[in-house]
Design a protein around this motif. Structure first.
Motif, mmCIF file in Angstrom:
data_model
loop_
_atom_site.group_PDB
_atom_site.id
_atom_site.type_symbol
_atom_site.label_atom_id
_atom_site.label_comp_id
_atom_site.label_asym_id
_atom_site.label_seq_id
_atom_site.Cartn_x
_atom_site.Cartn_y
_atom_site.Cartn_z
ATOM 1 N N LEU A 64 0.829 -1.203 0.000
ATOM 2 C CA LEU A 64 0.000 0.000 0.000
ATOM 3 C C LEU A 64 0.868 1.259 0.000
ATOM 4 O O LEU A 64 1.771 1.407 0.812
ATOM 5 C CB LEU A 64 -0.885 -0.017 1.250
ATOM 6 C CG LEU A 64 -2.146 0.840 1.271
ATOM 7 C CD1 LEU A 64 -3.146 0.344 0.237
ATOM 8 C CD2 LEU A 64 -2.772 0.790 2.666
ATOM 9 N N ARG A 65 0.577 2.180 -0.922
ATOM 10 C CA ARG A 65 1.267 3.469 -0.970
ATOM 11 C C ARG A 65 0.280 4.560 -1.363
ATOM 12 O O ARG A 65 -0.546 4.365 -2.261
ATOM 13 C CB ARG A 65 2.425 3.450 -1.977
ATOM 14 C CG ARG A 65 3.561 2.507 -1.625
ATOM 15 C CD ARG A 65 4.312 2.913 -0.373
ATOM 16 N NE ARG A 65 5.434 2.023 -0.085
ATOM 17 C CZ ARG A 65 5.343 0.873 0.590
ATOM 18 N NH1 ARG A 65 4.177 0.457 1.038
ATOM 19 N NH2 ARG A 65 6.428 0.139 0.810
ATOM 20 N N ASN A 107 -6.886 5.110 4.498
ATOM 21 C CA ASN A 107 -7.608 6.351 4.197
ATOM 22 C C ASN A 107 -6.808 7.228 3.246
ATOM 23 O O ASN A 107 -7.364 7.802 2.299
ATOM 24 C CB ASN A 107 -7.877 7.113 5.505
ATOM 25 C CG ASN A 107 -8.486 8.483 5.267
ATOM 26 O OD1 ASN A 107 -9.550 8.610 4.697
ATOM 27 N ND2 ASN A 107 -7.781 9.515 5.719
ATOM 28 N N SER A 108 -5.499 7.311 3.463
ATOM 29 C CA SER A 108 -4.640 8.130 2.598
ATOM 30 C C SER A 108 -4.568 7.578 1.182
ATOM 31 O O SER A 108 -4.249 8.303 0.242
ATOM 32 C CB SER A 108 -3.226 8.208 3.190
ATOM 33 O OG SER A 108 -3.235 8.866 4.433
ATOM 34 N N CYS A 109 -4.878 6.291 1.063
ATOM 35 C CA CYS A 109 -4.880 5.647 -0.253
ATOM 36 C C CYS A 109 -6.279 5.587 -0.856
ATOM 37 O O CYS A 109 -6.561 4.786 -1.758
ATOM 38 C CB CYS A 109 -4.299 4.243 -0.140
ATOM 39 S SG CYS A 109 -2.568 4.234 0.356
ATOM 40 N N MET A 110 -7.168 6.435 -0.323
ATOM 41 C CA MET A 110 -8.541 6.563 -0.826
ATOM 42 C C MET A 110 -9.392 5.327 -0.554
ATOM 43 O O MET A 110 -10.352 5.048 -1.260
ATOM 44 C CB MET A 110 -8.560 6.884 -2.332
ATOM 45 C CG MET A 110 -7.639 8.012 -2.731
ATOM 46 S SD MET A 110 -8.019 9.533 -1.807
ATOM 47 C CE MET A 110 -6.572 10.537 -2.210
ATOM 48 N N GLY A 111 -9.044 4.577 0.487
ATOM 49 C CA GLY A 111 -9.837 3.415 0.861
ATOM 50 C C GLY A 111 -11.057 3.825 1.670
ATOM 51 O O GLY A 111 -11.152 4.940 2.184
ATOM 52 N N LYS A 112 -11.996 2.928 1.796
ATOM 53 C CA LYS A 112 -13.236 3.183 2.533
ATOM 54 C C LYS A 112 -13.001 2.995 4.016
ATOM 55 O O LYS A 112 -12.562 1.937 4.463
ATOM 56 C CB LYS A 112 -14.337 2.229 2.050
ATOM 57 C CG LYS A 112 -15.697 2.456 2.694
ATOM 58 C CD LYS A 112 -16.725 1.490 2.123
ATOM 59 C CE LYS A 112 -18.103 1.714 2.718
ATOM 60 N NZ LYS A 112 -19.110 0.744 2.180
ATOM 61 N N ILE A 113 -13.293 4.043 4.778
ATOM 62 C CA ILE A 113 -13.110 4.003 6.227
ATOM 63 C C ILE A 113 -14.365 4.566 6.893
ATOM 64 O O ILE A 113 -15.251 5.088 6.235
ATOM 65 C CB ILE A 113 -11.868 4.819 6.673
ATOM 66 C CG1 ILE A 113 -11.892 6.245 6.095
ATOM 67 C CG2 ILE A 113 -10.593 4.121 6.220
ATOM 68 C CD1 ILE A 113 -12.558 7.293 6.913
ATOM 69 N N VAL A 114 -14.430 4.446 8.211
ATOM 70 C CA VAL A 114 -15.472 5.112 8.992
ATOM 71 C C VAL A 114 -14.845 6.334 9.639
ATOM 72 O O VAL A 114 -13.868 6.204 10.386
ATOM 73 C CB VAL A 114 -16.054 4.177 10.070
ATOM 74 C CG1 VAL A 114 -17.080 4.924 10.930
ATOM 75 C CG2 VAL A 114 -16.703 2.958 9.435
ATOM 76 N N ALA A 115 -15.353 7.499 9.347
ATOM 77 C CA ALA A 115 -14.856 8.723 9.970
ATOM 78 C C ALA A 115 -15.349 8.733 11.415
ATOM 79 O O ALA A 115 -16.511 9.020 11.680
ATOM 80 C CB ALA A 115 -15.364 9.948 9.215
ATOM 81 N N ALA A 116 -14.471 8.393 12.328
ATOM 82 C CA ALA A 116 -14.881 8.193 13.714
ATOM 83 C C ALA A 116 -13.983 8.963 14.675
ATOM 84 O O ALA A 116 -13.037 8.382 15.203
ATOM 85 C CB ALA A 116 -14.872 6.697 14.052
#
Length: 295
Positions: A64-65, A107-116
């Protein structure tokens, strides 16, 4: 009892009055407010937890980069050290820190996360909860319920102060996430509602004044490593509270103090990338490499 999420004391009082956990009160209240069943509200939270778990897994990919080149691969490097028994401060802490890095790198790699509660602090809560779930073989139901407690604490902080780095600095993002995680952890290990409040207060006090100074304006440096700090802080605050150590300053007063500190903070230290680490020679050089020289 109708909750307005304007104080932690309100949450503690409601839970104590009805002899329930804060999470149970919140689940019932949310179902009532949304005019739906508790099962449906729970299912929605379960879905968010599934996203958290997947972001940990995806973020541990060693290849991952991020597009900027500023991040990626650190989570996998630490996880390898933990798996090989080469870290020095325990399996739980090492695992949790690697997970915090994983989610924020993803998140920095535009992946799906939960903003928590935000994308910039998205690694703290998943790392804290998933690591203890694995370490102590806890059922996912216990973790999902604790997320209702975390979310209630987040609502109070958002209403009394702020969860935005642009308004309150990183204390409002990683600090808030750390307080939310500490509260959830404390409930997971059967802490009283007052202990939940104390853990929230302690976590916020430990991050009071933390600035938001992203290099090149990107949510990578130093944000990712601050998420790692945030989960360690959550463990510390919860451990203290569960041992019966009180916060001298009540949680609601700590939140209001955080708001005042944020208001006094220079705009250069609130997500503008004009101060702090973003303004160092290396920070400026990296910004120019990514976006080109400033005119």
């Amino acid at each position: 009892m109708k909750l307005n999420y304007h104080s932690v004391e309100e949450l503690v009082h409601a839970a104590s009055t009805y002899n329930k956990k804060i999470s149970e009160i919140i689940l019932e209240q949310q179902a009532f407010d949304m005019e739906t069943s508790m099962e449906q509200v729970y299912a929605t939270m379960e879905s968010s937890f599934d996203v958290m778990r997947q972001s940990v897994i995806s973020g541990l990919d060693e290849t991952l980069r991020s597009p900027s080149g500023l991040s990626g691969g650190a989570a996998a490097k630490l996880k390898k050290a933990v798996d090989e028994g080469k870290n020095h401060y325990g399996h739980l802490l090492g695992n949790a820190i690697s997970m915090a890095l994983a989610v924020t790198e993803y998140n920095s790699c535009m992946g799906k996360i939960v903003a928590a509660p935000t994308a910039g602090s998205c690694g703290v809560i998943p790392a804290a909860l998933i690591s203890v779930m694995e370490e102590y073989n806890l059922p996912s139901h216990t973790i999902i319920m604790s997320l209702f407690t975390a979310s209630a604490i987040g609502m109070v902080i958002a209403n009394l102060a702020s969860i935005a780095g642009a308004e309150g600095g990183c204390q409002a993002e990683v600090g808030s996430a750390s307080a939310m995680a500490a509260a959830a952890l404390t409930e997971i290990f059967d802490g009283t509602p007052q202990m939940v409040s104390d853990s929230c207060a302690i976590a916020l006090k430990n991050t009071m004044g933390l600035v938001c100074d992203p290099v090149a304006g990107l949510v990578e440096v130093p944000c990712i490593k601050r998420n790692a700090m945030g989960v360690a802080n959550a463990f510390t605050a919860s451990e203290l509270a569960l041992a019966g150590i009180n916060s001298i300053i009540p949680a609601d007063e700590v939140i209001l103090a955080m708001k005042q500190v944020g208001n006094q903070m220079s705009s250069s230290l609130k997500e503008t990338a004009e101060g702090g680490l973003a303004a160092t020679p290396t920070g400026c050089r990296l910004c120019s490499q990514i976006f080109g020289p400033r005119l």
